[in-house]
Design a protein around this motif. Structure first.
Motif, PDB file in Angstrom:
ATOM      1  N   GLN A 294      -1.128 -67.094  10.195  1.00  0.00           N
ATOM      2  CA  GLN A 294      -1.897 -67.664   9.077  1.00  0.00           C
ATOM      3  C   GLN A 294      -3.351 -67.924   9.467  1.00  0.00           C
ATOM      4  O   GLN A 294      -3.841 -69.020   9.291  1.00  0.00           O
ATOM      5  N   ASP A 295      -4.057 -66.921  10.012  1.00  0.00           N
ATOM      6  CA  ASP A 295      -5.435 -67.209  10.411  1.00  0.00           C
ATOM      7  C   ASP A 295      -6.430 -66.983   9.276  1.00  0.00           C
ATOM      8  O   ASP A 295      -7.083 -67.919   8.838  1.00  0.00           O
ATOM      9  N   ALA A 296      -6.537 -65.741   8.786  1.00  0.00           N
ATOM     10  CA  ALA A 296      -7.510 -65.477   7.726  1.00  0.00           C
ATOM     11  C   ALA A 296      -6.990 -65.987   6.389  1.00  0.00           C
ATOM     12  O   ALA A 296      -5.785 -66.035   6.157  1.00  0.00           O
ATOM     13  N   GLU A 297      -7.929 -66.325   5.516  1.00  0.00           N
ATOM     14  CA  GLU A 297      -7.548 -66.854   4.213  1.00  0.00           C
ATOM     15  C   GLU A 297      -7.061 -65.737   3.303  1.00  0.00           C
ATOM     16  O   GLU A 297      -7.787 -64.768   3.074  1.00  0.00           O
ATOM     17  N   MET A 298      -5.837 -65.832   2.819  1.00  0.00           N
ATOM     18  CA  MET A 298      -5.276 -64.821   1.926  1.00  0.00           C
ATOM     19  C   MET A 298      -4.786 -65.511   0.655  1.00  0.00           C
ATOM     20  O   MET A 298      -4.749 -66.741   0.588  1.00  0.00           O
ATOM     21  N   ALA A 299      -4.397 -64.681  -0.328  1.00  0.00           N
ATOM     22  CA  ALA A 299      -3.954 -65.249  -1.603  1.00  0.00           C
ATOM     23  C   ALA A 299      -2.497 -65.693  -1.507  1.00  0.00           C
ATOM     24  O   ALA A 299      -1.633 -65.221  -2.240  1.00  0.00           O
ATOM     25  N   ASP A 300      -2.221 -66.594  -0.578  1.00  0.00           N
ATOM     26  CA  ASP A 300      -0.838 -67.013  -0.345  1.00  0.00           C
ATOM     27  C   ASP A 300      -0.276 -67.830  -1.512  1.00  0.00           C
ATOM     28  O   ASP A 300       0.889 -67.685  -1.860  1.00  0.00           O
ATOM     29  N   ALA A 301      -1.135 -68.651  -2.110  1.00  0.00           N
ATOM     30  CA  ALA A 301      -0.664 -69.500  -3.197  1.00  0.00           C
ATOM     31  C   ALA A 301      -0.171 -68.656  -4.373  1.00  0.00           C
ATOM     32  O   ALA A 301       0.851 -68.944  -4.982  1.00  0.00           O
ATOM     33  N   MET A 302      -0.912 -67.563  -4.638  1.00  0.00           N
ATOM     34  CA  MET A 302      -0.562 -66.697  -5.756  1.00  0.00           C
ATOM     35  C   MET A 302       0.815 -66.065  -5.535  1.00  0.00           C
ATOM     36  O   MET A 302       1.544 -65.798  -6.479  1.00  0.00           O
ATOM     37  N   ARG A 303       1.109 -65.806  -4.264  1.00  0.00           N
ATOM     38  CA  ARG A 303       2.415 -65.243  -3.933  1.00  0.00           C
ATOM     39  C   ARG A 303       3.500 -66.314  -3.993  1.00  0.00           C
ATOM     40  O   ARG A 303       4.610 -66.065  -4.452  1.00  0.00           O
ATOM     41  N   ALA A 304       3.135 -67.497  -3.522  1.00  0.00           N
ATOM     42  CA  ALA A 304       4.124 -68.580  -3.453  1.00  0.00           C
ATOM     43  C   ALA A 304       4.611 -68.961  -4.848  1.00  0.00           C
ATOM     44  O   ALA A 304       5.804 -69.134  -5.073  1.00  0.00           O
ATOM     45  N   ASN A 305       3.683 -69.065  -5.811  1.00  0.00           N
ATOM     46  CA  ASN A 305       4.134 -69.460  -7.148  1.00  0.00           C
ATOM     47  C   ASN A 305       4.488 -68.268  -8.037  1.00  0.00           C
ATOM     48  O   ASN A 305       4.795 -68.428  -9.205  1.00  0.00           O
ATOM     49  N   GLY A 306       4.440 -67.075  -7.474  1.00  0.00           N
ATOM     50  CA  GLY A 306       4.927 -65.892  -8.186  1.00  0.00           C
ATOM     51  C   GLY A 306       3.973 -65.343  -9.217  1.00  0.00           C
ATOM     52  O   GLY A 306       4.313 -64.401  -9.932  1.00  0.00           O
ATOM     53  N   LYS A 307       2.767 -65.879  -9.317  1.00  0.00           N
ATOM     54  CA  LYS A 307       1.838 -65.389 -10.344  1.00  0.00           C
ATOM     55  C   LYS A 307       1.342 -63.988 -10.037  1.00  0.00           C
ATOM     56  O   LYS A 307       0.867 -63.281 -10.931  1.00  0.00           O
ATOM     57  N   ILE A 308       1.462 -63.559  -8.784  1.00  0.00           N
ATOM     58  CA  ILE A 308       1.060 -62.193  -8.426  1.00  0.00           C
ATOM     59  C   ILE A 308       1.849 -61.173  -9.252  1.00  0.00           C
ATOM     60  O   ILE A 308       1.343 -60.128  -9.627  1.00  0.00           O
ATOM     61  N   TYR A 309       3.104 -61.530  -9.614  1.00  0.00           N
ATOM     62  CA  TYR A 309       3.931 -60.596 -10.389  1.00  0.00           C
ATOM     63  C   TYR A 309       3.381 -60.379 -11.797  1.00  0.00           C
ATOM     64  O   TYR A 309       3.633 -59.351 -12.408  1.00  0.00           O
ATOM     65  N   VAL A 310       2.645 -61.373 -12.303  1.00  0.00           N
ATOM     66  CA  VAL A 310       2.006 -61.208 -13.612  1.00  0.00           C
ATOM     67  C   VAL A 310       0.976 -60.080 -13.515  1.00  0.00           C
ATOM     68  O   VAL A 310       0.931 -59.171 -14.345  1.00  0.00           O
ATOM     69  N   VAL A 311       0.166 -60.112 -12.439  1.00  0.00           N
ATOM     70  CA  VAL A 311      -0.840 -59.073 -12.229  1.00  0.00           C
ATOM     71  C   VAL A 311      -0.156 -57.718 -12.043  1.00  0.00           C
ATOM     72  O   VAL A 311      -0.556 -56.711 -12.641  1.00  0.00           O
ATOM     73  N   VAL A 312       0.906 -57.709 -11.225  1.00  0.00           N
ATOM     74  CA  VAL A 312       1.629 -56.464 -10.969  1.00  0.00           C
ATOM     75  C   VAL A 312       2.147 -55.894 -12.280  1.00  0.00           C
ATOM     76  O   VAL A 312       2.005 -54.693 -12.547  1.00  0.00           O
ATOM     77  N   ALA A 313       2.717 -56.758 -13.130  1.00  0.00           N
ATOM     78  CA  ALA A 313       3.278 -56.300 -14.403  1.00  0.00           C
ATOM     79  C   ALA A 313       2.184 -55.699 -15.289  1.00  0.00           C
ATOM     80  O   ALA A 313       2.380 -54.658 -15.927  1.00  0.00           O
ATOM     81  N   ILE A 314       1.009 -56.331 -15.311  1.00  0.00           N
ATOM     82  CA  ILE A 314      -0.083 -55.853 -16.166  1.00  0.00           C
ATOM     83  C   ILE A 314      -0.576 -54.483 -15.704  1.00  0.00           C
ATOM     84  O   ILE A 314      -0.688 -53.540 -16.496  1.00  0.00           O
ATOM     85  N   VAL A 315      -0.842 -54.373 -14.386  1.00  0.00           N
ATOM     86  CA  VAL A 315      -1.364 -53.100 -13.874  1.00  0.00           C
ATOM     87  C   VAL A 315      -0.307 -52.005 -14.022  1.00  0.00           C
ATOM     88  O   VAL A 315      -0.616 -50.862 -14.345  1.00  0.00           O
ATOM     89  N   LEU A 316       0.964 -52.377 -13.808  1.00  0.00           N
ATOM     90  CA  LEU A 316       2.056 -51.412 -13.950  1.00  0.00           C
ATOM     91  C   LEU A 316       2.145 -50.910 -15.391  1.00  0.00           C
ATOM     92  O   LEU A 316       2.339 -49.716 -15.629  1.00  0.00           O
ATOM     93  N   ALA A 317       1.976 -51.827 -16.357  1.00  0.00           N
ATOM     94  CA  ALA A 317       2.032 -51.438 -17.770  1.00  0.00           C
ATOM     95  C   ALA A 317       0.936 -50.405 -18.071  1.00  0.00           C
ATOM     96  O   ALA A 317       1.181 -49.414 -18.752  1.00  0.00           O
ATOM     97  N   ILE A 318      -0.267 -50.639 -17.524  1.00  0.00           N
ATOM     98  CA  ILE A 318      -1.364 -49.706 -17.766  1.00  0.00           C
ATOM     99  C   ILE A 318      -1.063 -48.356 -17.123  1.00  0.00           C
ATOM    100  O   ILE A 318      -1.212 -47.306 -17.756  1.00  0.00           O
ATOM    101  N   LEU A 319      -0.594 -48.379 -15.867  1.00  0.00           N
ATOM    102  CA  LEU A 319      -0.293 -47.124 -15.171  1.00  0.00           C
ATOM    103  C   LEU A 319       0.775 -46.331 -15.921  1.00  0.00           C
ATOM    104  O   LEU A 319       0.625 -45.130 -16.156  1.00  0.00           O
ATOM    105  N   LEU A 320       1.847 -47.024 -16.338  1.00  0.00           N
ATOM    106  CA  LEU A 320       2.922 -46.337 -17.047  1.00  0.00           C
ATOM    107  C   LEU A 320       2.411 -45.797 -18.388  1.00  0.00           C
ATOM    108  O   LEU A 320       2.784 -44.703 -18.795  1.00  0.00           O
TER     109      LEU A 320
END
Lengths: 226, 73
Positions: B23-49
């Motif tokens: 855990q040295d460099a600052e990463m978007a860990d909070a976004m992963r912890a609360n699962g909000k990253i999946y919202v972004v994944v779903a949006i980009v996936l919808a566009i790609l599909l």
């Protein structure tokens, strides 16, 4: 359906790239932080662009050897898709540079080289647009295409490595070793490259098929008027 | 082991690796912890599909045009 397996593969690889690219673990590095994921999306643009330009030059050489107009159609279609991918590469690079280097255009050798290479290919389209005679257009642009390809290789692959560049993967370094320390990123990166090459080829084949349909319709019209 | 099982294992292993990294460099860990990253994944996936679906429809349309031309001859 049998002939289309590679289109399905391309779609599957891109969906995998997106999921893996956003969700899989990446090295924790300062300054780049999460933007390291741009590698999965930005670099494949360039790989696919180079592949499109190789295909375009290949058909240009075929045309110069034997002037069949279909070769010219292939050549222009691959070049068109290559240029679009290159523009996406520049734009994505600029977005990334804005947050990691501090400004969208840093005058980095790789950035400048890529921009010049794209301008060389822009000239290819301008050359085509300025000639009305179809055979002349095909012959001159095929010759220019070979020149453009020969200019692109040193601009993108050689010059940026001979000078100091802030771009990852430059500095006499043949790959992205500094970034791929644990090989985990390759698991997403290589499928992304294959996926985008296939997707680019798919779009190019669509352009080719539309052009061939147009040519056939014109042939039929000529027969009717006679 | 079939392909799907392999793929799921691959995903699982990668998620494991993620939780194990330093855990040295600052990463978007909070976004992963609360699962909000999946919202972004779903949006980009919808566009790609959506884009891929559009490409398929163009492919089919060109195929139909080619067929019409073949039938005409």
């Amino acid at each position: 359906m049998k002939k289309n397996w590679w289109k399905i593969l391309s779609a599957a690889l891109l969906v995998y790239t997106l999921l893996g690219g956003l969700l899989f673990a990446v090295p924790r590095l300062n300054i780049v932080n999460e933007t390291i994921r741009a590698l999965y999306f930005h670099v494949p643009m360039w790989f696919a662009m180079v592949f499109m330009f190789i295909a375009s030059t290949y058909y240009a050489i075929l045309y110069l050897r034997k002037p069949v107009i279909t070769y010219d159609t292939y050549s222009i279609s691959f070049a068109t898709v290559g240029l679009v991918l290159g523009l996406l590469g520049i734009v994505t690079g600029m977005i990334w540079a804005n947050y990691t280097w501090g400004s969208p255009w840093h005058g980095d050798p790789k950035q400048n080289g890529a921009a010049i290479a794209l301008l060389v290919y822009f000239a290819y389209f301008i050359l085509r647009g300025s000639i009305t005679n179809q055979e002349q257009k095909a012959r001159l642009s095929a010759a220019y295409n070979v020149f453009a390809f020969a200019a692109m290789i040193p601009l993108i692959f050689i010059i940026p490595r001979m000078t100091s560049s802030m771009h990852p993967g430059s500095d006499g370094n043949p790959g992205f070793n500094t970034y791929d320390l644990d090989n985990k990123m390759r698991l997403v990166f290589y499928p992304a490259v294959v996926g985008w090459i296939l997707m680019g080829t798919w779009i190019a084949t669509l352009l080719i098929r539309i052009e061939l349909v147009k040519e056939k319709i014109e042939e039929l019209e000529d027969e009717q008027t006679r | 082991m079939n392909k799907l099982a392999k793929l799921i294992t691959l995903f699982g292993l990668n998620l494991l690796c993620f939780s194990a990294t330093a855990q040295d460099a600052e990463m978007a860990d909070a976004m992963r912890a609360n699962g909000k990253i999946y919202v972004v994944v779903a949006i980009v996936l919808a566009i790609l599909l959506g884009v891929i679906g559009y490409l398929v429809s163009i492919d089919l349309k060109v195929g139909k045009l080619e067929k019409r031309l073949r039938d005409k001859k």
